[in-house]
Design a protein around this motif. Structure first.
Motif, PDB file in Angstrom:
ATOM      1  N   GLY A  15       1.561  -2.295  -5.868  1.00  0.00           N
ATOM      2  CA  GLY A  15       1.991  -3.442  -6.660  1.00  0.00           C
ATOM      3  C   GLY A  15       1.801  -4.749  -5.914  1.00  0.00           C
ATOM      4  N   ARG A  16       2.157  -4.755  -4.632  1.00  0.00           N
ATOM      5  CA  ARG A  16       1.982  -5.969  -3.834  1.00  0.00           C
ATOM      6  C   ARG A  16       0.503  -6.325  -3.687  1.00  0.00           C
ATOM      7  NH1 ARG A  16       6.376  -3.479  -1.121  1.00  0.00           N
ATOM      8  NH2 ARG A  16       4.993  -2.461   0.382  1.00  0.00           N
ATOM      9  N   ALA A  17      -0.318  -5.305  -3.416  1.00  0.00           N
ATOM     10  CA  ALA A  17      -1.755  -5.555  -3.283  1.00  0.00           C
ATOM     11  C   ALA A  17      -2.356  -5.998  -4.611  1.00  0.00           C
ATOM     12  CB  ALA A  17      -2.451  -4.295  -2.781  1.00  0.00           C
ATOM     13  N   GLY A  18      -1.915  -5.370  -5.703  1.00  0.00           N
ATOM     14  CA  GLY A  18      -2.423  -5.734  -7.018  1.00  0.00           C
ATOM     15  C   GLY A  18      -2.077  -7.155  -7.403  1.00  0.00           C
ATOM     16  N   THR A  19      -0.874  -7.578  -7.075  1.00  0.00           N
ATOM     17  CA  THR A  19      -0.460  -8.953  -7.364  1.00  0.00           C
ATOM     18  C   THR A  19      -1.316  -9.946  -6.593  1.00  0.00           C
ATOM     19  OG1 THR A  19       1.807  -8.267  -7.835  1.00  0.00           O
ATOM     20  CG2 THR A  19       1.460 -10.581  -7.276  1.00  0.00           C
ATOM     21  N   ALA A  20      -1.570  -9.642  -5.320  1.00  0.00           N
ATOM     22  CA  ALA A  20      -2.394 -10.525  -4.493  1.00  0.00           C
ATOM     23  C   ALA A  20      -3.820 -10.600  -5.023  1.00  0.00           C
ATOM     24  CB  ALA A  20      -2.398 -10.032  -3.048  1.00  0.00           C
ATOM     25  N   LEU A  21      -4.373  -9.458  -5.421  1.00  0.00           N
ATOM     26  CA  LEU A  21      -5.733  -9.449  -5.961  1.00  0.00           C
ATOM     27  C   LEU A  21      -5.808 -10.196  -7.287  1.00  0.00           C
ATOM     28  CD1 LEU A  21      -6.726  -5.761  -5.146  1.00  0.00           C
ATOM     29  CD2 LEU A  21      -7.763  -7.814  -4.177  1.00  0.00           C
ATOM     30  N   ALA A  22      -4.801 -10.010  -8.133  1.00  0.00           N
ATOM     31  CA  ALA A  22      -4.782 -10.714  -9.412  1.00  0.00           C
ATOM     32  C   ALA A  22      -4.739 -12.221  -9.200  1.00  0.00           C
ATOM     33  CB  ALA A  22      -3.586 -10.253 -10.247  1.00  0.00           C
ATOM     34  N   ARG A  23      -3.937 -12.680  -8.226  1.00  0.00           N
ATOM     35  CA  ARG A  23      -3.861 -14.114  -7.930  1.00  0.00           C
ATOM     36  C   ARG A  23      -5.187 -14.648  -7.404  1.00  0.00           C
ATOM     37  NH1 ARG A  23       2.033 -13.884  -4.915  1.00  0.00           N
ATOM     38  NH2 ARG A  23       3.322 -13.940  -6.810  1.00  0.00           N
ATOM     39  N   ALA A  24      -5.953 -13.786  -6.749  1.00  0.00           N
ATOM     40  CA  ALA A  24      -7.255 -14.185  -6.218  1.00  0.00           C
ATOM     41  C   ALA A  24      -8.344 -14.167  -7.283  1.00  0.00           C
ATOM     42  CB  ALA A  24      -7.642 -13.269  -5.060  1.00  0.00           C
ATOM     43  N   GLY A  25      -7.987 -13.741  -8.498  1.00  0.00           N
ATOM     44  CA  GLY A  25      -8.949 -13.749  -9.593  1.00  0.00           C
ATOM     45  C   GLY A  25      -9.668 -12.434  -9.832  1.00  0.00           C
ATOM     46  N   VAL A  26      -9.283 -11.381  -9.107  1.00  0.00           N
ATOM     47  CA  VAL A  26      -9.906 -10.066  -9.305  1.00  0.00           C
ATOM     48  C   VAL A  26      -9.367  -9.443 -10.582  1.00  0.00           C
ATOM     49  CG1 VAL A  26     -10.208  -7.755  -8.335  1.00  0.00           C
ATOM     50  CG2 VAL A  26     -10.171  -9.754  -6.825  1.00  0.00           C
ATOM     51  N   THR A  27     -10.249  -8.881 -11.390  1.00  0.00           N
ATOM     52  CA  THR A  27      -9.819  -8.253 -12.635  1.00  0.00           C
ATOM     53  C   THR A  27      -9.714  -6.738 -12.469  1.00  0.00           C
ATOM     54  OG1 THR A  27     -12.053  -7.906 -13.516  1.00  0.00           O
ATOM     55  CG2 THR A  27     -10.998 -10.060 -13.955  1.00  0.00           C
ATOM     56  N   ALA A  28      -8.889  -6.133 -13.307  1.00  0.00           N
ATOM     57  CA  ALA A  28      -8.727  -4.677 -13.267  1.00  0.00           C
ATOM     58  C   ALA A  28     -10.035  -3.979 -13.627  1.00  0.00           C
ATOM     59  CB  ALA A  28      -7.613  -4.250 -14.218  1.00  0.00           C
ATOM     60  N   ASN A  29     -10.764  -4.497 -14.611  1.00  0.00           N
ATOM     61  CA  ASN A  29     -12.016  -3.859 -15.020  1.00  0.00           C
ATOM     62  C   ASN A  29     -13.049  -3.896 -13.903  1.00  0.00           C
ATOM     63  OD1 ASN A  29     -10.996  -3.234 -17.521  1.00  0.00           O
ATOM     64  ND2 ASN A  29     -11.962  -4.948 -18.567  1.00  0.00           N
ATOM     65  N   ALA A  30     -13.072  -4.988 -13.136  1.00  0.00           N
ATOM     66  CA  ALA A  30     -14.009  -5.055 -12.009  1.00  0.00           C
ATOM     67  C   ALA A  30     -13.697  -3.962 -10.994  1.00  0.00           C
ATOM     68  CB  ALA A  30     -13.933  -6.435 -11.355  1.00  0.00           C
ATOM     69  N   LEU A  31     -12.425  -3.740 -10.725  1.00  0.00           N
ATOM     70  CA  LEU A  31     -12.035  -2.683  -9.795  1.00  0.00           C
ATOM     71  C   LEU A  31     -12.347  -1.304 -10.360  1.00  0.00           C
ATOM     72  CD1 LEU A  31      -8.645  -4.111  -8.487  1.00  0.00           C
ATOM     73  CD2 LEU A  31     -10.667  -3.620  -7.103  1.00  0.00           C
ATOM     74  N   THR A  32     -12.155  -1.137 -11.673  1.00  0.00           N
ATOM     75  CA  THR A  32     -12.478   0.148 -12.299  1.00  0.00           C
ATOM     76  C   THR A  32     -13.945   0.493 -12.103  1.00  0.00           C
ATOM     77  OG1 THR A  32     -10.740  -0.085 -13.977  1.00  0.00           O
ATOM     78  CG2 THR A  32     -12.566   1.403 -14.490  1.00  0.00           C
ATOM     79  N   PHE A  33     -14.825  -0.472 -12.366  1.00  0.00           N
ATOM     80  CA  PHE A  33     -16.261  -0.195 -12.241  1.00  0.00           C
ATOM     81  C   PHE A  33     -16.693  -0.090 -10.783  1.00  0.00           C
ATOM     82  CE2 PHE A  33     -16.278  -2.038 -16.607  1.00  0.00           C
ATOM     83  CZ  PHE A  33     -16.757  -0.908 -17.251  1.00  0.00           C
ATOM     84  N   ARG A  73      -1.286  -4.308 -14.259  1.00  0.00           N
ATOM     85  CA  ARG A  73       0.138  -4.570 -14.484  1.00  0.00           C
ATOM     86  C   ARG A  73       0.489  -6.011 -14.125  1.00  0.00           C
ATOM     87  NH1 ARG A  73       0.180   0.839 -12.914  1.00  0.00           N
ATOM     88  NH2 ARG A  73       0.351   0.377 -10.684  1.00  0.00           N
ATOM     89  N   ALA A  74      -0.184  -6.558 -13.102  1.00  0.00           N
ATOM     90  CA  ALA A  74       0.095  -7.928 -12.690  1.00  0.00           C
ATOM     91  C   ALA A  74      -0.460  -8.947 -13.679  1.00  0.00           C
ATOM     92  CB  ALA A  74      -0.493  -8.188 -11.298  1.00  0.00           C
ATOM     93  N   ARG A  75      -1.641  -8.668 -14.229  1.00  0.00           N
ATOM     94  CA  ARG A  75      -2.291  -9.605 -15.139  1.00  0.00           C
ATOM     95  C   ARG A  75      -1.927  -9.353 -16.597  1.00  0.00           C
ATOM     96  NH1 ARG A  75      -7.179 -12.082 -12.858  1.00  0.00           N
ATOM     97  NH2 ARG A  75      -7.919 -12.304 -15.002  1.00  0.00           N
ATOM     98  N   GLY A  76      -1.418  -8.139 -16.868  1.00  0.00           N
ATOM     99  CA  GLY A  76      -1.149  -7.730 -18.235  1.00  0.00           C
ATOM    100  C   GLY A  76      -2.170  -6.704 -18.670  1.00  0.00           C
TER     101      GLY A  76
END
Length: 201
Positions: A15-33, A73-76
């Motif tokens: 959760g902490r890492a995900g929040t940091a990545l979301a703030r940096a502009g990383v999207t969940a779909n980019a990580l999925t691919f 979860r961080a971005r919705g």
């Protein structure tokens, strides 16, 4: 079986890492691919005999898979993201036994049996999710997800443990594949019994 038990341990750091990545502009779909590319790369490494690299890329795939959910979860979360996530997961899952089958002819039959058991498990999982959603049922046993996640004997944690065991002991691939295929079939039976109890009437 283990996924829900592991969630309290892995969710806080993810959760902490995900929040940091979301703030940096990383999207969940980019990580999925990205995770899918890592996983398929791992399968390719195994198929060409570089099993150590394959193991490293499999672990990297699972890290990306955990992070994409945390970012979502961080971005919705989104329905499209949930779709991409489950398709990427199953593409990765079937690629590993396929890779071992390519690596050695003796692995072909157990690899096919394991892939077939993954198909059955996936069908039971998705069918349960569709009907549970139709009936308005929800669960957060596996965290917040885009659709209903039913519990089973063979889940993500068990699958990754099996893949790691295959990489560490490739000569035992056949025995491991048959044993895990049997557990997958038992999961289908278990989930079918759950469906009979939950969806009757």
């Amino acid at each position: 079986m283990l996924d829900a038990k592991l969630r309290p341990l892995i969710d806080p750091p993810l959760g902490r890492a995900g929040t940091a990545l979301a703030r940096a502009g990383v999207t969940a779909n980019a990580l999925t691919f990205a995770g899918l590319a890592l996983g398929l790369g791992g399968a390719g490494a195994i198929a060409t005999g570089h099993i150590g690299w394959g193991l490293g890329l499999i672990i990297a795939n699972r890290l990306a898979d955990g992070l994409d959910g945390a970012v979502a979860r961080a971005r919705g979360p989104s329905d499209l993201g949930g779709y991409f996530d489950i398709v990427a997961d199953f593409a990765f899952y079937v690629s590993v036994p396929l890779a071992f089958g390519i690596l050695a002819p003796a692995n072909t039959l157990p690899g096919l049996v394991l892939v077939a058991s993954f198909v059955l498990t996936g069908v039971s999982f998705l069918a349960f999710a569709v009907i549970a959603a139709k009936r308005g049922e929800t669960t957060e046993a596996h965290g917040r997800k885009s659709f209903f996640y039913s519990t089973g004997l063979a889940e993500g944690a068990e699958t990754i443990a099996v893949f790691i065991a295959m990489c560490l002991a490739p000569s035992w691939f056949g025995a491991i594949a048959y044993a895990y295929a049997a557990l997958c079939v038992a999961t289908v039976v278990q989930r079918s019994l759950m469906a009979a109890a939950s969806f009757r009437g």
